[in-house]
Design a protein around this motif. Structure first.
Motif, PDB file in Angstrom:
ATOM      1  N   PHE A 244       0.846  -1.193   0.000  1.00 21.33           N
ATOM      2  CA  PHE A 244       0.000   0.000   0.000  1.00 21.33           C
ATOM      3  C   PHE A 244       0.881   1.243   0.000  1.00 21.33           C
ATOM      4  N   TYR A 245       0.445   2.284  -0.728  1.00 24.65           N
ATOM      5  CA  TYR A 245       1.198   3.535  -0.825  1.00 24.65           C
ATOM      6  C   TYR A 245       0.422   4.682  -0.163  1.00 24.65           C
ATOM      7  N   ALA A 246       1.149   5.684   0.268  1.00 21.72           N
ATOM      8  CA  ALA A 246       0.539   6.919   0.754  1.00 21.72           C
ATOM      9  C   ALA A 246       1.529   8.058   0.581  1.00 21.72           C
ATOM     10  N   MET A 247       1.009   9.257   0.598  1.00 22.29           N
ATOM     11  CA  MET A 247       1.836  10.454   0.505  1.00 22.29           C
ATOM     12  C   MET A 247       2.276  10.850   1.915  1.00 22.29           C
ATOM     13  N   GLY A 248       3.577  11.040   2.118  1.00 19.46           N
ATOM     14  CA  GLY A 248       4.113  11.378   3.424  1.00 19.46           C
ATOM     15  C   GLY A 248       4.612  12.815   3.482  1.00 19.46           C
ATOM     16  N   LEU A 249       4.631  13.355   4.697  1.00 17.17           N
ATOM     17  CA  LEU A 249       5.110  14.728   4.912  1.00 17.17           C
ATOM     18  C   LEU A 249       6.384  14.771   5.737  1.00 17.17           C
ATOM     19  N   THR A 250       6.556  13.797   6.650  1.00 21.66           N
ATOM     20  CA  THR A 250       7.739  13.754   7.516  1.00 21.66           C
ATOM     21  C   THR A 250       8.153  12.305   7.734  1.00 21.66           C
ATOM     22  N   GLU A 251       9.253  12.128   8.437  1.00 23.01           N
ATOM     23  CA  GLU A 251       9.678  10.786   8.834  1.00 23.01           C
ATOM     24  C   GLU A 251       8.623  10.147   9.741  1.00 23.01           C
ATOM     25  N   MET A 252       8.429   8.843   9.594  1.00 26.45           N
ATOM     26  CA  MET A 252       7.558   8.112  10.505  1.00 26.45           C
ATOM     27  C   MET A 252       8.301   7.931  11.835  1.00 26.45           C
ATOM     28  N   PRO A 253       7.637   8.118  12.971  1.00 28.13           N
ATOM     29  CA  PRO A 253       8.337   8.051  14.267  1.00 28.13           C
ATOM     30  C   PRO A 253       8.560   6.623  14.773  1.00 28.13           C
ATOM     31  N   TYR A 254       9.469   5.916  14.109  1.00 30.48           N
ATOM     32  CA  TYR A 254       9.821   4.574  14.551  1.00 30.48           C
ATOM     33  C   TYR A 254      10.920   4.648  15.614  1.00 30.48           C
ATOM     34  N   PRO A 255      10.871   3.770  16.618  1.00 28.84           N
ATOM     35  CA  PRO A 255      11.896   3.784  17.677  1.00 28.84           C
ATOM     36  C   PRO A 255      13.307   3.590  17.147  1.00 28.84           C
ATOM     37  N   ASP A 256      13.443   2.874  16.007  1.00 26.40           N
ATOM     38  CA  ASP A 256      14.767   2.616  15.442  1.00 26.40           C
ATOM     39  C   ASP A 256      15.031   3.472  14.196  1.00 26.40           C
ATOM     40  N   SER A 257      14.400   4.615  14.138  1.00 21.04           N
ATOM     41  CA  SER A 257      14.586   5.519  12.997  1.00 21.04           C
ATOM     42  C   SER A 257      16.063   5.844  12.786  1.00 21.04           C
ATOM     43  N   ASP A 258      16.411   6.088  11.531  1.00 21.64           N
ATOM     44  CA  ASP A 258      17.776   6.499  11.210  1.00 21.64           C
ATOM     45  C   ASP A 258      18.063   7.921  11.688  1.00 21.64           C
ATOM     46  N   VAL A 259      17.020   8.673  12.013  1.00 20.93           N
ATOM     47  CA  VAL A 259      17.165  10.066  12.428  1.00 20.93           C
ATOM     48  C   VAL A 259      17.223  10.129  13.958  1.00 20.93           C
ATOM     49  N   ALA A 260      18.343  10.616  14.494  1.00 20.84           N
ATOM     50  CA  ALA A 260      18.554  10.626  15.942  1.00 20.84           C
ATOM     51  C   ALA A 260      17.483  11.421  16.680  1.00 20.84           C
ATOM     52  N   SER A 261      17.093  12.579  16.138  1.00 19.78           N
ATOM     53  CA  SER A 261      16.096  13.416  16.814  1.00 19.78           C
ATOM     54  C   SER A 261      14.730  12.734  16.866  1.00 19.78           C
ATOM     55  N   VAL A 262      14.444  11.899  15.875  1.00 19.74           N
ATOM     56  CA  VAL A 262      13.185  11.145  15.886  1.00 19.74           C
ATOM     57  C   VAL A 262      13.237  10.069  16.966  1.00 19.74           C
ATOM     58  N   ARG A 263      14.358   9.351  17.061  1.00 27.42           N
ATOM     59  CA  ARG A 263      14.506   8.328  18.106  1.00 27.42           C
ATOM     60  C   ARG A 263      14.363   8.942  19.494  1.00 27.42           C
ATOM     61  N   GLU A 264      14.952  10.117  19.693  1.00 32.38           N
ATOM     62  CA  GLU A 264      14.879  10.793  20.994  1.00 32.38           C
ATOM     63  C   GLU A 264      13.447  11.212  21.312  1.00 32.38           C
ATOM     64  N   PHE A 265      12.728  11.689  20.287  1.00 27.11           N
ATOM     65  CA  PHE A 265      11.326  12.064  20.479  1.00 27.11           C
ATOM     66  C   PHE A 265      10.500  10.858  20.898  1.00 27.11           C
ATOM     67  N   VAL A 266      10.685   9.745  20.191  1.00 23.66           N
ATOM     68  CA  VAL A 266       9.939   8.520  20.512  1.00 23.66           C
ATOM     69  C   VAL A 266      10.192   8.099  21.955  1.00 23.66           C
ATOM     70  N   GLU A 267      11.437   8.176  22.378  1.00 24.79           N
ATOM     71  CA  GLU A 267      11.784   7.789  23.739  1.00 24.79           C
ATOM     72  C   GLU A 267      11.096   8.692  24.770  1.00 24.79           C
ATOM     73  N   ARG A 268      11.099   9.992  24.525  1.00 29.50           N
ATOM     74  CA  ARG A 268      10.455  10.929  25.447  1.00 29.50           C
ATOM     75  C   ARG A 268       8.946  10.716  25.496  1.00 29.50           C
TER      76      ARG A 268
ATOM     77  N   PHE B 142       3.894   8.763  28.088  1.00 30.54           N
ATOM     78  CA  PHE B 142       2.550   8.237  27.860  1.00 30.54           C
ATOM     79  C   PHE B 142       2.481   6.710  27.823  1.00 30.54           C
ATOM     80  N   ASN B 143       3.617   6.043  27.955  1.00 28.04           N
ATOM     81  CA  ASN B 143       3.678   4.579  28.006  1.00 28.04           C
ATOM     82  C   ASN B 143       3.120   3.917  26.745  1.00 28.04           C
ATOM     83  N   ILE B 144       3.330   4.558  25.602  1.00 34.57           N
ATOM     84  CA  ILE B 144       2.916   4.007  24.316  1.00 34.57           C
ATOM     85  C   ILE B 144       3.761   4.651  23.234  1.00 34.57           C
ATOM     86  N   ASP B 145       3.992   3.928  22.147  1.00 41.41           N
ATOM     87  CA  ASP B 145       4.755   4.508  21.047  1.00 41.41           C
ATOM     88  C   ASP B 145       3.918   5.568  20.325  1.00 41.41           C
ATOM     89  N   PRO B 146       4.535   6.647  19.844  1.00 42.40           N
ATOM     90  CA  PRO B 146       3.801   7.665  19.085  1.00 42.40           C
ATOM     91  C   PRO B 146       3.529   7.202  17.664  1.00 42.40           C
TER      92      PRO B 146
END
Length: 388
Positions: free
Chosen positions: A274-298, A303-307
């Motif tokens: 399935f395809y979709a149009m994206g605007l930003t990186e998906m917030p995966y815990p193992d993202s290649d983007v360090a700032s995204v990983r840090e956001f997910v952790e915070r 909230f005790n759940i992944d964003p």
């Protein structure tokens, strides 16, 4: 004479007090800025509503923990609109008339935002970074509207342009919610089909609450569609796509807007391809983007759940709001805030989203989207930003 002088002085003092009270900015005191939102916390789009408001609260809490903005703490009131227009109108009336908020931040839903605009703008309450990519979020021009991404219309036009020109698709069809949101998707498809000199082969409309999509999928299949653009969100994205694949219909491409670009959609069983149009990186815990990983952790710690992607939109909307409030200075008024928002230039979020710029006549901060595909139960970006 003395009693009269006292009365005149008292009257003068009352006039000064009255003038000061009338000049006070709604939702703003020496110690607080009151912001509000109406979002879906219980309906068909709750996966977005809960996560986006959580993330907005998280960003505001981060600011409050560092002392606030010019010694003012942000208080954020969220009302549930259940993704229903009547409930949204009730929520808006409360936020405007009872709570007297300074601005709305990250309100969810195209028809819900549209339904609130008249009363909201009459009360001079800005609408900031709603969770909808409808053009009405910044058109027609209104100094109280600020939106920061590509519209649904432009996303769909870019997707069709890519698949027709680059992948040779010929029979373009549309499946959409019979809502303001869905009609934006349909209009985008109609505009791009006209530009490419082709006709839409077939369209189907459904209610957001529909659960059985066998009939519309059968109709689209019989029409010979080889590309279906989806005006859907989460559940009404997953069910029709899985239904088509279970029916053995595999020689067709399904493409959603950014409303379908969600981790829940990507992780659902049977959604690969399935395809979709994206605007930003998906917030995966193992993202290649360090700032995204840090956001997910915070976020998970709080909230005790992944964003999901809704959390990204909520966080960015809150951060842009904070940026505008800082730009406005210590003397916060509606006018100083508008100028503070218009002063935002070259803004980059922590999720590798597009650069955002506003100005006196600019209320759409960015306008680019890319194509992403579900592979192995997660979203993978497969193109650079697309145009049409």
């Amino acid at each position: 004479m003395k009693p009269r002088l006292v009365m005149v002085a008292a009257a003068g003092l009352m006039a000064v007090v009255a003038t000061g009270a009338s000049a006070q900015t709604r939702g703003v005191t020496k110690t607080e800025i009151l912001l509000g939102s109406h979002s879906d916390l219980s309906g068909v789009a709750a996966t977005y509503g809960v996560s986006s408001t959580n993330a907005a609260k998280m960003r505001f809490d981060e600011i409050n923990d560092t002392g606030g903005i010019f010694d003012r703490k942000i208080r954020f009131i969220v009302e549930d609109n259940g993704y229903q227009v009547p409930k949204a109108v009730q929520a808006c009336n409360k936020l405007i008339n009872r709570d007297k908020v300074f601005a709305f931040v990250a309100a969810l839903g195209t028809p819900m935002n549209n339904a609130c605009f008249k009363d909201q703008f009459a009360a001079e309450v800005p609408n900031l970074f709603p969770l909808t990519a409808a053009r009405s979020m910044f058109e027609p021009f209104n100094r109280l509207k600020f939106y920061n991404a590509a519209t649904y219309v432009d996303q769909i036009r870019s997707g069709i342009n890519h698949f027709v020109k680059e992948k040779g698709k010929k029979a373009v069809c549309v499946m959409y919610q019979d809502t303001d949101f869905g009609k934006e998707i349909l209009e985008g498809a109609e505009l791009q089909a006209k530009k490419l000199g082709i006709k839409l082969v077939e369209t189907t409309a459904h209610k957001p609450t529909d659960q059985d999509f066998t009939a519309p999928i059968t109709k689209l299949r019989q029409a010979g569609c080889d590309l279906i653009m989806m005006g859907t969100i989460v559940r009404d994205t997953i069910v029709p796509y899985v239904t088509a694949r279970k029916m053995g219909w595999t020689d067709v491409v399904f493409v959603g807007s950014a409303a379908a670009y969600d981790s829940v959609v990507g992780a659902a069983q049977g959604m690969d391809g399935f395809y979709a149009m994206g605007l930003t990186e998906m917030p995966y815990p193992d993202s290649d983007v360090a700032s995204v990983r840090e956001f997910v952790e915070r976020y998970k710690k709080k909230f005790n759940i992944d964003p999901n992607i809704g959390a990204v939109y909520g966080y960015v909307g809150a951060d842009l709001t904070v940026t505008g409030l800082k730009n406005a200075g210590a003397d916060l008024t509606l006018d100083s805030f508008i100028k503070g928002m218009e002063a935002i230039k070259g803004y980059k979020d922590i999720f590798h989203g597009p650069e955002i710029n506003f100005g006196p006549q600019t209320r759409q901060g960015a306008n680019s989207s890319f194509l992403a595909e579900v592979k192995g139960g997660r979203w993978t970006r497969v193109t650079q930003p697309l145009g049409f």
